[in-house]
Design a protein around this motif. Structure first.
Motif, short mmCIF file in Angstrom:
data_model
loop_
_atom_site.label_atom_id
_atom_site.label_comp_id
_atom_site.label_asym_id
_atom_site.label_seq_id
_atom_site.Cartn_x
_atom_site.Cartn_y
_atom_site.Cartn_z
N LYS A 110 -35.47 -3.75 -12.29
CA LYS A 110 -35.06 -4.47 -13.43
C LYS A 110 -35.47 -4.64 -14.35
O LYS A 110 -36.47 -4.85 -14.55
CB LYS A 110 -34.65 -5.92 -12.06
N LEU A 113 -32.89 1.80 -7.44
CA LEU A 113 -31.76 0.72 -7.21
C LEU A 113 -32.33 -1.05 -7.03
O LEU A 113 -33.42 -0.70 -6.25
CB LEU A 113 -31.01 0.71 -5.68
N GLY A 114 -32.08 -1.53 -7.71
CA GLY A 114 -32.88 -3.25 -7.50
C GLY A 114 -34.46 -2.98 -8.82
O GLY A 114 -34.77 -4.18 -9.11
N GLU A 135 -30.39 -5.02 -13.50
CA GLU A 135 -30.76 -4.43 -12.74
C GLU A 135 -29.76 -3.54 -12.60
O GLU A 135 -28.77 -3.75 -12.49
CB GLU A 135 -30.37 -5.69 -11.56
N ILE A 136 -30.61 -2.05 -12.42
CA ILE A 136 -29.75 -1.43 -11.80
C ILE A 136 -29.38 -1.54 -10.22
O ILE A 136 -29.96 -1.56 -8.91
CB ILE A 136 -30.21 0.36 -11.08
N VAL A 137 -28.13 -1.71 -10.28
CA VAL A 137 -27.03 -1.56 -8.84
C VAL A 137 -26.43 -0.85 -8.29
O VAL A 137 -25.62 -0.58 -6.99
CB VAL A 137 -25.64 -2.94 -8.68
N PHE A 153 -26.45 -4.45 -14.19
CA PHE A 153 -25.57 -5.56 -14.02
C PHE A 153 -26.55 -6.51 -14.84
O PHE A 153 -27.92 -6.66 -14.86
CB PHE A 153 -25.90 -5.82 -12.74
N ILE A 156 -31.26 -11.03 -16.91
CA ILE A 156 -32.11 -10.48 -16.41
C ILE A 156 -30.91 -8.64 -16.13
O ILE A 156 -29.40 -9.20 -16.04
CB ILE A 156 -32.19 -10.67 -15.15
#
Lengths: 105, 271
Positions: free
Chosen positions: B31, B28-29, B19-21, B87, B17
């Motif tokens: 994925k 943001l969030g 994901e934009i952190v 991430f 997975i």
């Protein structure tokens, strides 16, 4: 993640909102590697962990805020250099970054 | 998407997975879930086809090596830019441990290996010993000759996996080690006294194993902590596996001399 699946699925069956908190970065010494996951239900139930117990309380508070508020994900930093080091810091001297988000996906 | 992730983790299939952190608030969030295969499946989107494509490519790389990392990109996947932090978490299937020999030490090793996250197979050619009832903690109990079992599954073994030969009977362990040496398995350990180990090395040479092959075999198995019981020995074996993986200098029995078991001595006297 694997260790929290059963709890997450049970909370979701019970109709509870769930937040996920995942360690996405670790600098210096720290007990848990990136990927360490904690799940928090809106009732305040907790599964898994993101550190050796040092910052779990603060992460639960963040998770409950995310669930109660606008649901925007947030990146939280916990570390020795933090202003709040004495209250929620890692005693090992490391810094962790924890991404907290609602599990609505 | 979470259901697909949970299902893949449960089925022990590789999945990652991304994901934009960190980045623009509205991203943001976001994925991507990547399930490799032919063809690979990708669920979700970051809202930009180029970023999706570049991250998906990188995710395949991370997944192949079982890595978890944060990578930085421009808004359209440009390298060397830092608009978004992604991430990427890989969920590789658990490493495997195959234990040859259904002896007392096997149950203890299987238990400790389970705690460490291994998928454990116990294999022995003797149906009386290789039973589910004796090894309830194992994921799999196979009645087969070791070399035949490895002929079936050996191609799947890789650097994260372990083969432990606990039979200390040349009739079983020589073919088992010879077969394990044809695989890419990361750890190969063989139990036995120093005399058994020397004798086994001679037999392995006779079977055509060269020095490079012999060097892959950790025997006597385990690090030198004076382990005696099956449980202590299991800890010594798993500690050796961890130290070889991390490259730390733990004292392997193979590299020391003298008796594996010594008489009990008082190491600390109270005043």
């Amino acid at each position: 993640m694997k260790e929290v699946l059963v709890d997450i699925e049970r909370w979701r069956r019970e109709g509870k909102k769930v937040a996920l908190a995942r360690v996405v970065a670790l600098e210096g010494s720290g007990p848990r590697l990136p990927g360490a996951t904690m799940a928090v239900s809106e009732a305040g139930e907790v599964a898994g962990s993101v550190s050796g117990g040092c910052v779990e309380g603060a992460v639960v508070a963040e998770a409950l805020e995310v669930l109660a508020g606008d649901g925007r994900p947030r990146l939280c930093t916990f570390g020795y250099s933090d202003a709040e080091a004495f209250s929620v810091g890692l005693t090992c001297g490391g810094t962790i970054r924890v991404f907290v988000e609602p599990l609505d996906w | 998407m979470f259901e697909a992730l949970a299902a893949a983790i449960r089925a022990e299939q590789p999945v990652a997975i991304a994901e934009i952190v960190e980045g623009p608030e509205d991203m943001l969030g976001a994925k991507l879930l990547v399930l490799p295969g032919t063809p690979p499946r990708v669920l979700g989107s970051f809202g930009d086809a180029d970023l999706d494509r570049v991250v998906t490519r990188d995710v395949h790389g991370e997944l192949a090596s079982g890595l978890t990392a944060t990578r930085h990109y421009g808004l359209h996947g440009e390298a060397r830019e830092n608009d978004v932090s992604v991430f990427i978490e890989s969920f590789a299937p658990p490493p495997r441990m195959i234990i040859f020999g259904a002896v007392d030490f096997t149950a203890a090793l299987a238990k400790v290996a389970k705690i460490l996250g291994y998928r454990v197979t116990v294999c022995d050619a003797r149906p009386v010993f290789a039973t589910r009832a004796r090894f309830p903690m194992a994921d799999e109990v196979v009645v087969a000759w070791p070399d035949r079992h490895l002929a079936e599954v050996g191609a799947d073994l890789g650097p994260r996996d372990a083969v432990c030969v606990l039979t200390h009977d040349p009739k079983f362990d020589v073919p088992a080690i010879v077969a394990a040496l044809t695989t890419r398995v990361g750890y190969l350990g063989a139990m036995g006294s120093r005399r058994t180990t020397e004798d086994r090395e001679d037999r392995l040479r006779e079977a055509g194993v060269d020095e490079a092959g012999l060097a892959r075999v950790m025997g006597p198995i385990g690090i030198d902590i004076g382990a005696r019981t099956p449980e202590e020995t299991a800890v010594a074996v798993c500690a050796e596996i961890i130290s070889l993986r991390t490259g730390r200098d733990a004292p392997s029995l193979r590299d020391s001399e003298g008796p594996i078991h010594r008489d009990l001595v008082v190491t600390r006297e109270t005043p």
